[in-house]
Design an enzyme around this catalytic site. Structure first.
Site, mmCIF file in Angstrom:
data_model
loop_
_atom_site.group_PDB
_atom_site.id
_atom_site.type_symbol
_atom_site.label_atom_id
_atom_site.label_comp_id
_atom_site.label_asym_id
_atom_site.label_seq_id
_atom_site.Cartn_x
_atom_site.Cartn_y
_atom_site.Cartn_z
ATOM 1 N N ARG A 18 29.875 -0.954 40.722
ATOM 2 C CA ARG A 18 30.471 0.573 40.387
ATOM 3 C C ARG A 18 31.796 0.203 38.962
ATOM 4 O O ARG A 18 32.323 1.089 38.540
ATOM 5 C CB ARG A 18 31.472 1.404 41.605
ATOM 6 C CG ARG A 18 29.998 1.529 42.267
ATOM 7 C CD ARG A 18 30.461 2.433 43.002
ATOM 8 N NE ARG A 18 30.014 2.294 44.690
ATOM 9 C CZ ARG A 18 29.647 2.094 45.523
ATOM 10 N NH1 ARG A 18 31.231 1.440 46.188
ATOM 11 N NH2 ARG A 18 29.046 2.552 46.173
ATOM 12 N N LYS A 78 28.189 4.279 25.008
ATOM 13 C CA LYS A 78 27.047 4.977 25.341
ATOM 14 C C LYS A 78 26.001 3.522 25.174
ATOM 15 O O LYS A 78 26.035 2.636 24.660
ATOM 16 C CB LYS A 78 25.963 6.050 24.326
ATOM 17 C CG LYS A 78 26.771 7.373 23.396
ATOM 18 C CD LYS A 78 25.751 8.631 22.671
ATOM 19 C CE LYS A 78 25.608 9.486 22.865
ATOM 20 N NZ LYS A 78 25.292 10.423 22.024
ATOM 21 N N GLU A 120 22.357 4.270 9.047
ATOM 22 C CA GLU A 120 23.554 4.505 10.562
ATOM 23 C C GLU A 120 24.781 4.539 9.159
ATOM 24 O O GLU A 120 25.856 5.499 9.777
ATOM 25 C CB GLU A 120 23.566 3.774 11.240
ATOM 26 C CG GLU A 120 22.101 3.402 12.355
ATOM 27 C CD GLU A 120 22.452 5.182 13.159
ATOM 28 O OE1 GLU A 120 22.714 6.124 12.800
ATOM 29 O OE2 GLU A 120 21.068 4.519 13.999
ATOM 30 N N LYS A 167 33.189 7.330 13.202
ATOM 31 C CA LYS A 167 32.787 7.627 14.412
ATOM 32 C C LYS A 167 34.118 7.282 15.778
ATOM 33 O O LYS A 167 33.803 7.748 16.031
ATOM 34 C CB LYS A 167 31.866 6.125 14.739
ATOM 35 C CG LYS A 167 31.396 5.716 15.726
ATOM 36 C CD LYS A 167 29.477 5.770 16.066
ATOM 37 C CE LYS A 167 29.398 6.745 17.555
ATOM 38 N NZ LYS A 167 28.404 5.552 17.726
ATOM 39 N N GLU A 192 30.029 13.800 24.344
ATOM 40 C CA GLU A 192 28.945 14.558 23.462
ATOM 41 C C GLU A 192 28.665 16.163 24.325
ATOM 42 O O GLU A 192 27.296 16.561 24.437
ATOM 43 C CB GLU A 192 27.452 13.618 23.770
ATOM 44 C CG GLU A 192 26.682 14.374 22.070
ATOM 45 C CD GLU A 192 25.558 13.856 22.086
ATOM 46 O OE1 GLU A 192 25.816 12.086 21.932
ATOM 47 O OE2 GLU A 192 23.985 13.727 22.083
ATOM 48 N N ARG A 236 29.908 15.372 19.005
ATOM 49 C CA ARG A 236 29.147 13.840 18.934
ATOM 50 C C ARG A 236 27.566 14.513 18.153
ATOM 51 O O ARG A 236 27.025 13.296 17.842
ATOM 52 C CB ARG A 236 30.019 13.015 20.505
ATOM 53 C CG ARG A 236 28.781 12.328 20.034
ATOM 54 C CD ARG A 236 29.491 11.100 21.484
ATOM 55 N NE ARG A 236 28.851 9.732 21.260
ATOM 56 C CZ ARG A 236 29.405 8.332 21.903
ATOM 57 N NH1 ARG A 236 30.677 8.994 22.068
ATOM 58 N NH2 ARG A 236 29.044 7.587 21.715
ATOM 59 N N ASN A 251 23.790 12.217 16.017
ATOM 60 C CA ASN A 251 22.270 12.247 16.415
ATOM 61 C C ASN A 251 21.433 12.384 15.020
ATOM 62 O O ASN A 251 19.742 12.563 15.415
ATOM 63 C CB ASN A 251 22.095 12.828 17.602
ATOM 64 C CG ASN A 251 22.126 12.307 18.701
ATOM 65 O OD1 ASN A 251 22.722 11.023 18.960
ATOM 66 N ND2 ASN A 251 23.055 13.027 19.152
ATOM 67 N N HIS A 262 17.989 11.682 14.938
ATOM 68 C CA HIS A 262 17.610 11.131 16.308
ATOM 69 C C HIS A 262 16.416 11.479 16.201
ATOM 70 O O HIS A 262 15.213 11.159 17.528
ATOM 71 C CB HIS A 262 19.023 10.606 16.656
ATOM 72 C CG HIS A 262 19.453 9.494 15.915
ATOM 73 N ND1 HIS A 262 20.064 9.494 14.853
ATOM 74 C CD2 HIS A 262 19.916 8.526 16.890
ATOM 75 C CE1 HIS A 262 20.487 8.601 14.643
ATOM 76 N NE2 HIS A 262 20.309 7.570 15.150
ATOM 77 N N HIS A 281 13.913 9.733 16.878
ATOM 78 C CA HIS A 281 13.316 8.950 18.484
ATOM 79 C C HIS A 281 12.106 8.713 18.889
ATOM 80 O O HIS A 281 10.697 8.732 19.753
ATOM 81 C CB HIS A 281 14.329 9.552 19.783
ATOM 82 C CG HIS A 281 15.338 9.105 19.882
ATOM 83 N ND1 HIS A 281 16.589 9.475 20.614
ATOM 84 C CD2 HIS A 281 15.905 7.845 19.350
ATOM 85 C CE1 HIS A 281 17.623 8.252 20.465
ATOM 86 N NE2 HIS A 281 17.354 7.617 19.781
ATOM 87 N N HIS A 332 15.121 0.802 15.011
ATOM 88 C CA HIS A 332 15.169 2.608 15.189
ATOM 89 C C HIS A 332 15.943 2.995 14.127
ATOM 90 O O HIS A 332 15.888 3.767 13.605
ATOM 91 C CB HIS A 332 16.875 2.186 16.424
ATOM 92 C CG HIS A 332 17.204 3.154 16.493
ATOM 93 N ND1 HIS A 332 17.042 3.795 16.371
ATOM 94 C CD2 HIS A 332 18.726 3.534 16.194
ATOM 95 C CE1 HIS A 332 18.264 5.124 17.157
ATOM 96 N NE2 HIS A 332 19.075 4.679 16.120
HETATM 97 N N1 GLY Z 1 24.270 7.049 18.052
HETATM 98 C C1 GLY Z 1 25.271 8.090 18.495
HETATM 99 C C2 GLY Z 1 27.089 8.567 18.979
HETATM 100 O O1 GLY Z 1 27.307 7.258 19.830
HETATM 101 O O2 GLY Z 1 27.025 9.179 19.665
#
Ligand code: GLY
Length: 384
Positions: free
Chosen positions: A137, A159, A201, A243, A253, A257, A261, A264, A268, A282
């Site tokens: 956990r 993430k 990025e 970031k 998010e 946040r 994206n 993305h 994606h 990516h």
């Molecule tokens: N890669 C996008 C984020 O970390 O929110």
């Protein structure tokens, strides 16, 4: 941002080390950026460990270059380590590899309060971070990102996750690392294609909220791609600061946040169509996706005319794809692409949320974008 001397061992490092703090209350941590830091990991992480042992998760390619210096550094600091070496590539972000990794970690005798080390690019960081989130956990983990993409994006912000057969990163958890160690020397072993993918990025931070940084990139990209350490370090620093600011303001998010994206949702979907593999990295998908987001923004009259061409022009100038027809696989049809875009985690009640832009450095969140507008746009974009 501060030049750190607080972490153990940093003062003795050759060259400058920058430490960017990620302010998240009790889950705050530092991003250390500098040359040769893998070789100082033992000293850097020792204060974070409850007992002097850890487990390293890496892949075959990264192990070849960086595993020995990492192990030596840990041993030098009196830290015992076990290692698992996984297959490289996006396919490793799977349920099967997660199960194997969790069982292996438990087999090493890992305990709550222990901390593992993710040594590698985004795939290893996401997978090892997710394993750390769920084993017992939750145990600690340290990120040692070895690609540009991982250093400026995926290793920071907590993430973690794996891919589903239905889409990218659809299974995961927010689980912050205890520290990020970005060794700029590791970038010297990157293939040019990987460096370019990571650069997408980096450019993203300029496109989202920092027009001056994007202008700097336009002037300095050639230096960066020639391996100029000063230019690379500056770009990594600026990216990590951006970031860290966004993550500190919106860890899970709930709002801003989502700006990270940019590109993305389109990207994606293209990655899914390409089968999540070598056909489309990516960062390459993000590059096309960002250019598409700017073209869509212009088409819907929210963006300054000419911005999209400037974005595409810059991405193409560093060898990144900027239009779908640059991609070397069978493109999906517009309806199929829209269906893939709906798998996006930002979708609400089946409606798309896109990150659009008013200009370079002025991205915004556009909820509830009409399907008909997106379909018309995709019909044009996906024409070959
Ligand atoms: N890669 C996008 C984020 O970390 O929110």
């Amino acid at each position: 941002m501060s030049t750190s001397s607080a972490a153990a061992g940093l003062d003795a490092l050759p060259g400058a080390v920058t430490t960017v703090p990620v302010a998240l209350g009790s889950r705050s941590y530092d991003i250390h950026i500098g040359e040769g830091l893998i070789g100082r990991t033992g000293d850097l992480i020792k204060p974070l460990l409850r007992r002097p042992r850890t487990a390293i998760v890496t892949d075959e390619n990264v192990a070849r270059h960086h595993l020995e210096p990492l192990r030596d550094s840990l041993a030098g600091a009196g830290i015992a380590s076990d290692t698992i070496v996984l297959a490289p590539g996006e396919a490793t972000k799977s349920f099967a590899d997660l199960a194997r990794l969790c069982d292996w970690l438990l087999g090493t005798g890992i305990e709550r309060g222990d901390c593992i080390v993710a040594l590698g690019g985004g795939v290893i960081g996401d997978l090892a971070g997710f394993a750390a989130a769920v084993v017992l956990r939750g145990i600690g983990f340290v990120q040692i990102p070895t690609t540009l993409l991982a250093q400026v994006d995926s290793s920071v912000g907590g993430k973690t996750g794996i891919n589903s057969s239905l889409g990218k990163n659809l299974i995961g958890a927010f689980h912050q690392p205890l520290c990020v160690i970005a060794d700029t020397a590791a970038l010297a072993t990157l293939a040019p294609r990987e460096l370019a993918a990571g650069y997408a990025e980096v450019a993203k931070y300029g496109l989202i909220g920092d027009a001056a940084f994007f202008a700097w990139l336009e002037d300095n990209a050639a230096r960066l791609f020639a391996g100029d350490r000063e230019a690379l370090t500056y770009a990594i620093n600026v990216s990590c600061q951006a970031k860290a600011r966004v993550v500190a303001a919106d860890e899970t998010e709930a709002g801003a946040r989502a700006l990270l994206n940019l590109g993305h949702t389109f990207g994606h979907a293209l990655e899914a169509a390409a089968g999540f593999g070598e056909k489309l990295l990516h960062g390459e998908a993000v590059a096309v996706g960002m250019a598409m987001a700017f073209r869509f923004s212009e088409r819907t009259d929210v963006c300054r005319a000419g911005a999209a061409a400037e974005v595409s022009g810059h991405l193409a100038s560093v060898g990144l794809p900027a239009v779908p027809r640059d991609l070397a696989f069978d493109l999906p049809g517009p309806e199929q692409m829209l269906a893939l875009m709906r798998k996006d985690k930002k979708a609400r009640d089946g409606r798309l949320t896109l990150i659009l832009a008013r200009d370079i450095g002025e991205a915004f969140i556009a909820p509830d974008v009409a399907d008909s507008h997106v379909l018309d746009f995709l019909r044009e974009e996906l024409r070959r």
